[in-house]
Design an enzyme around this catalytic site. Structure first.
Site, PDB file in Angstrom:
ATOM      1  CG  HIS A 128       2.557   2.018   7.950  1.00 49.05           C
ATOM      2  ND1 HIS A 128       1.507   1.501   7.490  1.00 49.05           N
ATOM      3  CD2 HIS A 128       3.517   2.167   6.915  1.00 49.05           C
ATOM      4  CE1 HIS A 128       1.675   1.083   6.299  1.00 49.05           C
ATOM      5  NE2 HIS A 128       2.890   1.408   5.692  1.00 49.05           N
ATOM      6  CD  GLU A 145      -1.426   2.566  11.756  1.00 46.98           C
ATOM      7  OE1 GLU A 145      -2.380   2.226  11.104  1.00 46.98           O
ATOM      8  OE2 GLU A 145      -0.269   3.054  11.169  1.00 46.98           O
ATOM      9  CB  CYS A 162      -1.746  -1.574   6.135  1.00 42.66           C
ATOM     10  SG  CYS A 162      -0.333  -1.384   7.131  1.00 42.66           S
TER      11      CYS A 162
END
Length: 150
Positions: free
Chosen positions: A52, A54, A82
């Site tokens: 991801h 991040e 998430c």
């Protein structure tokens, strides 16, 4: 750099992800208004659920700063984090998260749940919906084009 410029840098990462066929999510980590690290979604290319935006930005920031704690750092991301990314944000001690589009399927800092409100040892500040329309348009345009290709 201003908050707008930092989010624009995250948007630029999201656009790069889209060009690579990835869901367009981009992230930037800044300290004192200066970019330390960037990241973008690479799950499809990397064949890995952990890739991801991040997580990549946090990994790059830890390497750049030489430690796993990222105090006085702010994360700018185009989509609400998430659960996995919210956990990584808490664990890395990022001071503030600014995100663009809300994620009503997996958002974990306000939409589906708010992991930052639970009694963990660190509670990042959060600003949601910053440049929301531009960030949401990246996602809706990407999926609209994907459907057209099918």
């Amino acid at each position: 750099m201003t908050t707008t410029e930092l989010m624009q840098a995250a948007i630029a990462q999201a656009k790069l992800a889209a060009l690579e066929g990835e869901v367009p999510v981009g992230a930037v980590i800044a300290r004192d208004g200066e970019i330390i690290a960037v990241g973008r979604n690479r799950r499809e290319k990397g064949k890995n659920a952990l890739y991801h935006a991040e997580i990549e930005a946090i990994d790059n920031a830890c390497k750049a700063l030489g430690g796993w704690r990222l105090p006085n750092c702010e994360l700018f991301v185009t989509l609400e984090p998430c659960p996995m990314c919210a956990g990584a944000i808490i664990n890395s001690r990022i001071a503030k998260v600014t995100f663009g589009a809300y994620d009503y399927k997996a958002g974990s800092v306000g939409s589906v749940t708010d992991l930052f409100s639970l009694p963990y040892n660190h509670k990042p500040a959060v600003c949601g919906g910053f440049m929301e329309q531009e960030c949401a348009a990246l996602l809706s345009d990407f999926f609209k084009n994907l459907r057209k290709k099918k």
